[in-house]
Design a protein around this motif. Structure first.
Motif, mmCIF file in Angstrom:
data_model
loop_
_atom_site.group_PDB
_atom_site.id
_atom_site.type_symbol
_atom_site.label_atom_id
_atom_site.label_comp_id
_atom_site.label_asym_id
_atom_site.label_seq_id
_atom_site.Cartn_x
_atom_site.Cartn_y
_atom_site.Cartn_z
ATOM 1 N N LEU A 50 0.976 -1.235 -0.152
ATOM 2 C CA LEU A 50 0.152 0.124 -0.174
ATOM 3 C C LEU A 50 0.945 1.428 -0.155
ATOM 4 C CD1 LEU A 50 -2.881 -1.258 2.730
ATOM 5 C CD2 LEU A 50 -2.867 -0.937 -0.115
ATOM 6 N N LEU A 51 2.226 1.186 -0.294
ATOM 7 C CA LEU A 51 2.816 2.749 0.691
ATOM 8 C C LEU A 51 2.880 3.393 -0.827
ATOM 9 C CD1 LEU A 51 6.596 0.502 1.261
ATOM 10 C CD2 LEU A 51 4.888 2.488 3.092
ATOM 11 N N ASN A 52 2.913 2.744 -1.884
ATOM 12 C CA ASN A 52 2.614 3.894 -2.846
ATOM 13 C C ASN A 52 1.038 4.339 -4.055
ATOM 14 O OD1 ASN A 52 5.593 4.003 -3.574
ATOM 15 N ND2 ASN A 52 5.295 2.049 -4.918
ATOM 16 N N PHE A 53 -0.084 4.290 -2.523
ATOM 17 C CA PHE A 53 -0.626 4.632 -3.265
ATOM 18 C C PHE A 53 -1.703 5.496 -2.329
ATOM 19 C CE2 PHE A 53 -1.338 0.320 -4.713
ATOM 20 C CZ PHE A 53 -1.739 0.062 -5.812
ATOM 21 N N ALA A 54 -1.966 6.591 -3.287
ATOM 22 C CA ALA A 54 -2.733 7.723 -2.349
ATOM 23 C C ALA A 54 -4.116 7.625 -2.199
ATOM 24 C CB ALA A 54 -2.000 8.980 -2.683
ATOM 25 N N VAL A 55 -5.127 7.979 -1.088
ATOM 26 C CA VAL A 55 -6.463 7.245 -1.251
ATOM 27 C C VAL A 55 -7.213 8.548 -0.705
ATOM 28 C CG1 VAL A 55 -6.520 5.276 -1.377
ATOM 29 C CG2 VAL A 55 -6.254 6.301 1.272
ATOM 30 N N ARG A 56 -8.132 9.033 -1.134
ATOM 31 C CA ARG A 56 -9.041 10.498 -1.470
ATOM 32 C C ARG A 56 -9.645 9.786 -0.040
ATOM 33 N NH1 ARG A 56 -10.889 9.845 -6.315
ATOM 34 N NH2 ARG A 56 -8.692 9.386 -7.643
ATOM 35 N N GLY A 57 -9.769 8.785 0.776
ATOM 36 C CA GLY A 57 -11.177 8.957 2.056
ATOM 37 C C GLY A 57 -11.085 7.491 2.449
ATOM 38 N N ALA A 63 -11.959 -0.156 0.995
ATOM 39 C CA ALA A 63 -11.809 -0.800 -0.406
ATOM 40 C C ALA A 63 -10.740 -1.607 -0.731
ATOM 41 C CB ALA A 63 -12.605 -0.021 -1.989
ATOM 42 N N LEU A 64 -9.663 -0.711 -1.069
ATOM 43 C CA LEU A 64 -7.840 -0.908 -1.077
ATOM 44 C C LEU A 64 -7.338 -2.352 -0.751
ATOM 45 C CD1 LEU A 64 -5.318 -0.381 -3.139
ATOM 46 C CD2 LEU A 64 -4.806 0.880 -1.715
ATOM 47 N N ILE A 65 -7.087 -1.966 0.822
ATOM 48 C CA ILE A 65 -7.128 -3.189 1.414
ATOM 49 C C ILE A 65 -7.727 -4.210 1.250
ATOM 50 C CG2 ILE A 65 -7.037 -4.219 4.121
ATOM 51 C CD1 ILE A 65 -6.838 -0.817 5.049
ATOM 52 N N LYS A 66 -9.701 -4.743 0.709
ATOM 53 C CA LYS A 66 -9.843 -5.463 0.734
ATOM 54 C C LYS A 66 -9.533 -6.012 -0.567
ATOM 55 C CE LYS A 66 -14.213 -4.055 3.548
ATOM 56 N NZ LYS A 66 -16.086 -3.944 2.995
ATOM 57 N N HIS A 67 -9.174 -5.500 -1.646
ATOM 58 C CA HIS A 67 -8.367 -5.731 -2.962
ATOM 59 C C HIS A 67 -7.169 -6.667 -2.615
ATOM 60 C CE1 HIS A 67 -7.372 -6.347 -7.261
ATOM 61 N NE2 HIS A 67 -6.428 -5.833 -6.547
ATOM 62 N N ARG A 68 -6.597 -6.256 -1.984
ATOM 63 C CA ARG A 68 -5.548 -6.352 -1.471
ATOM 64 C C ARG A 68 -5.101 -8.270 -0.347
ATOM 65 N NH1 ARG A 68 -1.189 -4.136 -5.269
ATOM 66 N NH2 ARG A 68 -2.000 -2.256 -5.671
ATOM 67 N N LEU A 69 -5.965 -8.067 0.051
ATOM 68 C CA LEU A 69 -5.948 -8.944 1.471
ATOM 69 C C LEU A 69 -6.579 -10.164 0.085
ATOM 70 C CD1 LEU A 69 -7.777 -7.803 4.391
ATOM 71 C CD2 LEU A 69 -5.446 -8.418 4.334
ATOM 72 N N LYS A 70 -8.291 -9.856 -0.320
ATOM 73 C CA LYS A 70 -7.904 -10.840 -1.205
ATOM 74 C C LYS A 70 -7.094 -11.503 -2.302
ATOM 75 C CE LYS A 70 -11.973 -12.907 -2.960
ATOM 76 N NZ LYS A 70 -13.077 -13.681 -1.885
ATOM 77 N N ARG A 71 -6.171 -10.416 -2.673
ATOM 78 C CA ARG A 71 -5.401 -10.991 -3.359
ATOM 79 C C ARG A 71 -4.541 -12.154 -2.911
ATOM 80 N NH1 ARG A 71 -2.066 -7.049 -7.069
ATOM 81 N NH2 ARG A 71 -0.881 -6.564 -5.260
#
Length: 84
Positions: A50-57, A63-71
């Motif tokens: 997740l280091l290279n991601f900027a999120v807006r909220g 959603a990003l964390i769920k996607h990475r855990l699913k992967r």
């Protein structure tokens, strides 16, 4: 297995453990023992991805964390490596 999370070392938890002494055996972990807790490896790996991601909220972050855990779920060899 019992780490030093405040809820785990509270007086209420110690009392509960004492009341379960006939069937419960508790092993205390050292203060810092990531090699004894495979979940630490999973969270560490997740943070790195997740280091290279900027999120807006918070919703976008969730959603990003769920996607990475699913992967990770579909990479059992990686999960096995955290246990090893």
């Amino acid at each position: 297995m019992w780490d030093s999370l405040p809820e785990h070392v509270s007086a209420q938890m110690r009392q509960w453990i004492t009341n379960q002494a006939d069937w419960l055996m508790v092993y205390r972990l050292p203060l810092y023992a990531p090699d004894l807790n495979p979940a630490n490896g999973i969270w560490s790996n997740l943070r790195i991805t997740l280091l290279n991601f900027a999120v807006r909220g918070i919703d976008e972050l969730a959603a990003l964390i769920k996607h990475r855990l699913k992967r990770m779920q579909y990479q059992p060899e990686s999960l096995t490596g955290f246990i090893a």
